[in-house]
Motif scaffolding. Structure first.
Motif, mmCIF file in Angstrom:
data_model
loop_
_atom_site.group_PDB
_atom_site.id
_atom_site.type_symbol
_atom_site.label_atom_id
_atom_site.label_comp_id
_atom_site.label_asym_id
_atom_site.label_seq_id
_atom_site.Cartn_x
_atom_site.Cartn_y
_atom_site.Cartn_z
ATOM 1 N N UNK A 54 -15.485 33.336 -8.336
ATOM 2 C CA UNK A 54 -16.821 33.555 -8.909
ATOM 3 C C UNK A 54 -17.725 32.337 -8.798
ATOM 4 N N UNK A 55 -17.131 31.148 -8.573
ATOM 5 C CA UNK A 55 -17.924 29.925 -8.492
ATOM 6 C C UNK A 55 -18.222 29.497 -7.057
ATOM 7 N N UNK A 56 -17.557 30.135 -6.101
ATOM 8 C CA UNK A 56 -17.751 29.730 -4.707
ATOM 9 C C UNK A 56 -17.874 30.967 -3.826
ATOM 10 N N UNK A 57 -19.000 31.104 -3.145
ATOM 11 C CA UNK A 57 -19.177 32.197 -2.187
ATOM 12 C C UNK A 57 -18.449 31.874 -0.896
ATOM 13 N N UNK A 58 -18.356 32.874 -0.012
ATOM 14 C CA UNK A 58 -17.685 32.675 1.261
ATOM 15 C C UNK A 58 -18.414 31.670 2.134
ATOM 16 N N UNK A 59 -17.756 31.175 3.195
ATOM 17 C CA UNK A 59 -18.302 30.088 4.005
ATOM 18 C C UNK A 59 -19.666 30.418 4.616
ATOM 19 N N UNK A 60 -20.618 29.495 4.426
ATOM 20 C CA UNK A 60 -21.942 29.643 5.034
ATOM 21 C C UNK A 60 -22.709 28.343 4.847
ATOM 22 N N UNK A 61 -23.426 27.915 5.893
ATOM 23 C CA UNK A 61 -24.245 26.705 5.836
ATOM 24 C C UNK A 61 -25.604 27.005 6.457
ATOM 25 N N UNK A 62 -26.665 26.589 5.780
ATOM 26 C CA UNK A 62 -28.024 26.726 6.301
ATOM 27 C C UNK A 62 -28.496 25.359 6.778
ATOM 28 N N UNK A 63 -28.803 25.252 8.070
ATOM 29 C CA UNK A 63 -29.333 24.016 8.646
ATOM 30 C C UNK A 63 -30.835 24.200 8.828
ATOM 31 N N UNK A 64 -31.617 23.250 8.320
ATOM 32 C CA UNK A 64 -33.072 23.412 8.383
ATOM 33 C C UNK A 64 -33.757 22.120 8.793
ATOM 34 N N UNK A 65 -34.849 22.275 9.533
ATOM 35 C CA UNK A 65 -35.693 21.150 9.935
ATOM 36 C C UNK A 65 -37.099 21.685 10.139
ATOM 37 N N UNK A 109 -31.416 27.712 10.603
ATOM 38 C CA UNK A 109 -30.272 28.288 11.311
ATOM 39 C C UNK A 109 -29.153 28.516 10.303
ATOM 40 N N UNK A 110 -28.629 29.731 10.271
ATOM 41 C CA UNK A 110 -27.545 30.070 9.355
ATOM 42 C C UNK A 110 -26.228 30.089 10.133
ATOM 43 N N UNK A 111 -25.261 29.296 9.677
ATOM 44 C CA UNK A 111 -23.955 29.216 10.339
ATOM 45 C C UNK A 111 -22.908 29.870 9.443
ATOM 46 N N UNK A 112 -22.329 30.941 9.926
ATOM 47 C CA UNK A 112 -21.348 31.757 9.209
ATOM 48 C C UNK A 112 -21.994 32.449 8.007
ATOM 49 N N UNK A 113 -21.467 33.623 7.686
ATOM 50 C CA UNK A 113 -22.092 34.463 6.668
ATOM 51 C C UNK A 113 -21.013 35.169 5.862
ATOM 52 N N UNK A 114 -20.328 34.382 5.011
ATOM 53 C CA UNK A 114 -19.268 34.938 4.190
ATOM 54 C C UNK A 114 -19.801 35.704 2.995
ATOM 55 N N UNK A 115 -18.885 36.230 2.209
ATOM 56 C CA UNK A 115 -19.243 37.024 1.038
ATOM 57 C C UNK A 115 -20.094 36.206 0.066
ATOM 58 N N UNK A 116 -21.236 36.752 -0.352
ATOM 59 C CA UNK A 116 -22.116 36.081 -1.298
ATOM 60 C C UNK A 116 -23.251 35.317 -0.647
ATOM 61 N N UNK A 117 -23.303 35.310 0.686
ATOM 62 C CA UNK A 117 -24.346 34.553 1.384
ATOM 63 C C UNK A 117 -25.739 35.062 1.022
ATOM 64 N N UNK A 118 -25.932 36.385 1.050
ATOM 65 C CA UNK A 118 -27.266 36.936 0.770
ATOM 66 C C UNK A 118 -27.728 36.598 -0.643
ATOM 67 N N UNK A 156 -14.635 34.410 14.405
ATOM 68 C CA UNK A 156 -14.745 35.770 13.875
ATOM 69 C C UNK A 156 -13.578 36.131 12.967
ATOM 70 N N UNK A 157 -13.390 35.333 11.917
ATOM 71 C CA UNK A 157 -12.540 35.747 10.816
ATOM 72 C C UNK A 157 -13.434 36.389 9.762
ATOM 73 N N UNK A 158 -12.893 37.387 9.068
ATOM 74 C CA UNK A 158 -13.702 38.195 8.163
ATOM 75 C C UNK A 158 -14.437 37.363 7.123
ATOM 76 N N UNK A 159 -13.769 36.317 6.594
ATOM 77 C CA UNK A 159 -14.417 35.546 5.532
ATOM 78 C C UNK A 159 -15.617 34.755 6.045
ATOM 79 N N UNK A 182 -17.745 36.127 8.631
ATOM 80 C CA UNK A 182 -18.810 37.016 9.136
ATOM 81 C C UNK A 182 -18.988 38.279 8.296
ATOM 82 N N UNK A 183 -18.465 38.238 7.074
ATOM 83 C CA UNK A 183 -18.432 39.418 6.214
ATOM 84 C C UNK A 183 -19.824 39.997 5.952
ATOM 85 N N UNK A 184 -20.833 39.145 5.828
ATOM 86 C CA UNK A 184 -22.181 39.641 5.518
ATOM 87 C C UNK A 184 -23.132 39.537 6.707
#
Length: 755
Positions: A38-49, A54-63, A84-87, A89-91
């Motif tokens: 509940x304290x950590x969503x699935x893997x995802x990083x937003x790189x911005x400039x 750019x969104x890198x990986x989209x795990x559960x809770x990204x949206x 392409x592991x589910x955790x 690219x789930x979202x």
């Protein structure tokens, strides 16, 4: 007036926003793993400039987290997969469709089958997408050209908006790609899931931030790895899929990244202190434990911070930088415990050199806390240098000084190389420091670019010359240089590099432990109090130190050049104090010089190879604790001062030495003395690259191997012991001392009992 104020506030707000977006940043959208947390969503990083995102990986809770951060899908310019592991690219599906509906132009990229994945989504959801498009008077065909798709193998470089993207394949259970993002003079690297990969340090070289799989992070309450990164095979004989802390720290060290950000945590409470301690064995930069929606850097430039352990040591010794291995004549593969030449410089890790260019003509040493002038300017006399320091307002500071010899020597790197009078590679990091050569047009040699310190020699060199110690970053030596030209009596001129900060650097705090050892609380090193009175070649010295048992410690080693130089006392010399250049708390064997004069003291070996000459691998560094003698015009004299650092051949026929070498006729003994060292805290800082196993107890293994080698060379009758008739070399010379029971044989126990 109201209109003016409103306009001013609006402009200020826009300006502030533009300035904030002008820095390359990474937001950890999700820091978790496949396990629900509940304290950590699935893997995802937003790189911005600026306006590029750019969104890198989209795990559960990204949206949900993007919505919390007020990031709209129509703002995204790139959707990248590490694998392409589910955790990971789930979202992706809902995010991809929302990007289509938003009408933005974007790129989807990742390892195969990324293009197939996108096609399957379009085929599966085409009716749903068409239905939603019709609400705004559009069709799916209207937006199909708004996105592109790339299948990446690793090694590709492309641009998204104003961000340059580079990729590299890394090792994982499936095809995985790591990414590097460069913009605005900054760089961020995202590793994805991986085990040790040679490609990652190359991709992340000198990056500002490395966001890496937290594999091996230590769980609170024990040594169990929270991510299963123990390095062992799992149940069912399956290979592990995540890095260990050792692998993470080694890759970060090789990359020379400023900050290491750990992410992808399992549902476990991490022992941050224990995890940092493991990482610190190799990596000395900043370590960050990520959380959801954490942004790095957070409004400040990230700079490497000093290890907590070192804050209590005001005199940390910066490593020499050596990573190659040498015999007495050539380069070799990495020796293991018990092998010949084990225990040399590269077998042990120190505080890795780490610098920050402050962009104002100064460079900060992140290990020592010293700030240096990037440039040295023209050559100056000794007095002119002090006047320059007093007047300097470089970068707005007014407390500049001329460095001591110990401060100056902290900058030397033995990755340098010289061939006689000709420079090959500098002995200082020229990415940060400007280092000139001697002016050959004026008749100088290339190596005539010495940097003077503030440390005057308490004795005299050459023909009673007043002398100042300096470091030659072109040929890799400390020598004393005459303050005045002996012929004209004009003041000599050399280079000076100003310094400020850490006034305690170079000041020892010795404690006699009463057990044959001396601790230096300033450096965190423990020393053998007295040498054993025997001279050895380099290989024998390495072996002696590695096998030494003293004060119930077995982790002794031969010190590297910078460690040994740290205990020189530049207030002492044989002529002025009738003692070696070392605190009298230590015991040092007195010897005669090549002409039979008493009152001389030995050269002491270091584990550091000095790359110089026709065969650059055959010499190693020593520190002269007695006079640094040479023979000029047939006269033996102190040519460089007690406390100088030169080098000798690592091996040779003892009966052929001493010899005299070079322009000042440097005395070469080849058979020099040893003062062993260890870390007070017991960490041996062994350089254990992945795949290299170390065994314990290490001393027993090495001693057994050392005696086995003796038997192979000397035990002619194969009776498992060595008689006086069979003994050779140093063993023959010291036979009576080693033969404890006086039975005229040397056994393994007697070899192992040496202290």
């Amino acid at each position: 007036m109201r209109i003016f104020i409103i306009l001013f506030l609006v402009c200020a707000s826009v300006s502030s926003y533009a300035q904030e977006g002008a820095e390359l940043k990474a937001t950890i959208v999700g820091s978790g793993s496949p396990k629900y947390n509940p304290d950590r969503s699935g893997p995802s990083v937003l790189v911005s400039y600026k306006d590029t995102k750019i969104l890198v990986d989209m795990g559960n809770g990204t949206q949900a987290n993007l919505d919390k951060g007020k990031i709209r899908m129509k703002q995204l310019d790139g959707l990248l997969f590490t694998h392409h592991h589910l955790d990971h690219n789930e979202e992706f599906t809902p995010i991809f469709i929302r990007c289509l509906l938003g009408g933005n132009r974007f790129l989807v990229a990742g390892p195969a089958p990324t293009s197939g994945f996108v096609s399957s989504i379009i085929n599966l959801y085409d009716e749903d997408i068409e239905y939603r498009m019709r609400k705004s008077g559009r069709t799916l065909n209207d937006v199909k050209n708004n996105y592109g798709v790339k299948d990446l193998k690793g090694g590709e470089t492309f641009t998204i908006g104003e961000i340059k993207v580079s990729s590299a394949k890394v090792n994982h259970s499936i095809h995985t790609v790591a990414y590097r993002f460069d913009a605005g003079g900054k760089s961020i690297v995202i590793s994805g899931d991986l085990v040790y990969s040679q490609s990652l340090p190359a991709l992340a070289k000198d990056a500002d931030i490395l966001i890496i799989d937290s594999g091996g992070a230590i769980k609170k309450g024990g040594r169990k790895r929270a991510n299963g990164g123990s390095g062992k095979k799992r149940a069912g004989n399956k290979e592990r899929a995540h890095v260990t802390l050792e692998e993470s720290s080694l890759m970060a060290k090789k990359s020379n990244v400023k900050a290491l950000v750990l992410t992808h945590f399992v549902n476990a409470e991490i022992d941050e202190e224990a995890t940092v301690k493991e990482l610190r064995k190799n990596y000395k930069g900043e370590i960050i434990f990520s959380e959801d929606m954490m942004t790095v850097p957070s409004g400040k430039n990230i700079t490497a911070r000093q290890d907590k352990k070192d804050t209590k040591h005001p005199y940390p010794i910066v490593d020499t930088g050596i990573s190659n291995y040498y015999s007495d004549v050539t380069t070799i593969s990495k020796p293991s415990e018990g092998d010949a030449f084990y225990g040399q410089d590269a077998n042990y890790n120190g505080h890795s050199p780490s610098y920050t260019d402050n962009g104002d003509g100064t460079v900060t040493d992140n290990v020592t806390g010293l700030m240096w002038a990037k440039d040295m300017g023209n050559k100056l006399t000794y007095q002119e240098a002090f006047q320059k320091a007093k007047k300097s307002k470089l970068a707005g500071y007014s407390d500049w000084r001329v460095p001591t010899i110990k401060e100056l020597y902290s900058l030397i790197l033995f990755t340098g190389k010289v061939k006689g009078q000709h420079a090959v590679d500098f002995f200082i990091d020229t990415k940060y420091f400007n280092q000139p050569l001697g002016d050959t047009k004026k008749g100088e040699r290339e190596i005539d670019a010495q940097t003077w310190s503030s440390t005057e020699y308490v004795g005299k060199t050459m023909r009673n010359d007043e002398t100042v110690f300096g470091v030659n970053f072109v040929d890799g030596r400390i020598k004393g240089y005459p303050k005045y030209n002996p012929r004209t009596r004009d003041e000599n001129k050399m280079y000076f590099r100003l310094v400020r900060g850490n006034p305690d650097y170079g000041k020892n705090r010795f404690v006699d432990n009463g057990d044959g050892t001396v601790s230096d609380l300033a450096t965190g090193l423990m020393w053998q109090k007295a040498d054993d009175g025997l001279a050895r070649n380099w290989e024998e010295s390495l072996d002696y130190a590695e096998n030494l048992e003293l004060a119930n410690h077995k982790d002794w080693r031969l010190p590297n050049a910078k460690e040994l130089q740290s205990i020189v006392d530049y207030n002492r010399s044989p002529k002025t104090e009738k003692s070696p250049a070392i605190d009298p708390i230590f015991g040092t064997t007195e010897m005669t010089d090549p002409e039979g004069n008493t009152g001389q003291y030995p050269y002491f070996w270091t584990s550091t190879t000095h790359l110089d000459g026709k065969n650059p691998n055959e010499s190693a560094v020593y520190i002269a604790f007695g006079e640094s003698q040479g023979k000029m015009r047939g006269r033996l004299m102190d040519v460089h001062g007690a406390g100088s650092q030169r080098s000798d051949p690592k091996s040779g026929n003892k009966s052929s030495y001493p010899q005299f070498f070079g322009p000042q006729g440097d005395v070469r003994y080849v058979y020099n003395f040893v003062r062993a060292v260890r870390n007070i805290d017991g960490t041996n800082n062994l350089n254990t690259e992945p795949g290299i196993k170390t065994e314990t107890p290490k001393t027993e293994k090495k001693q057994k191997s050392s005696f086995s080698k003796m038997l192979q060379r000397m035990d002619t009758n194969r009776d498992g012991k060595i008689s006086k008739h069979e003994a050779k070399g140093k063993l023959k010379e010291n036979f009576s001392r080693r033969d404890k029971n006086r039975d005229n044989y040397i056994t393994e126990d007697e070899v192992n009992k040496r202290k």
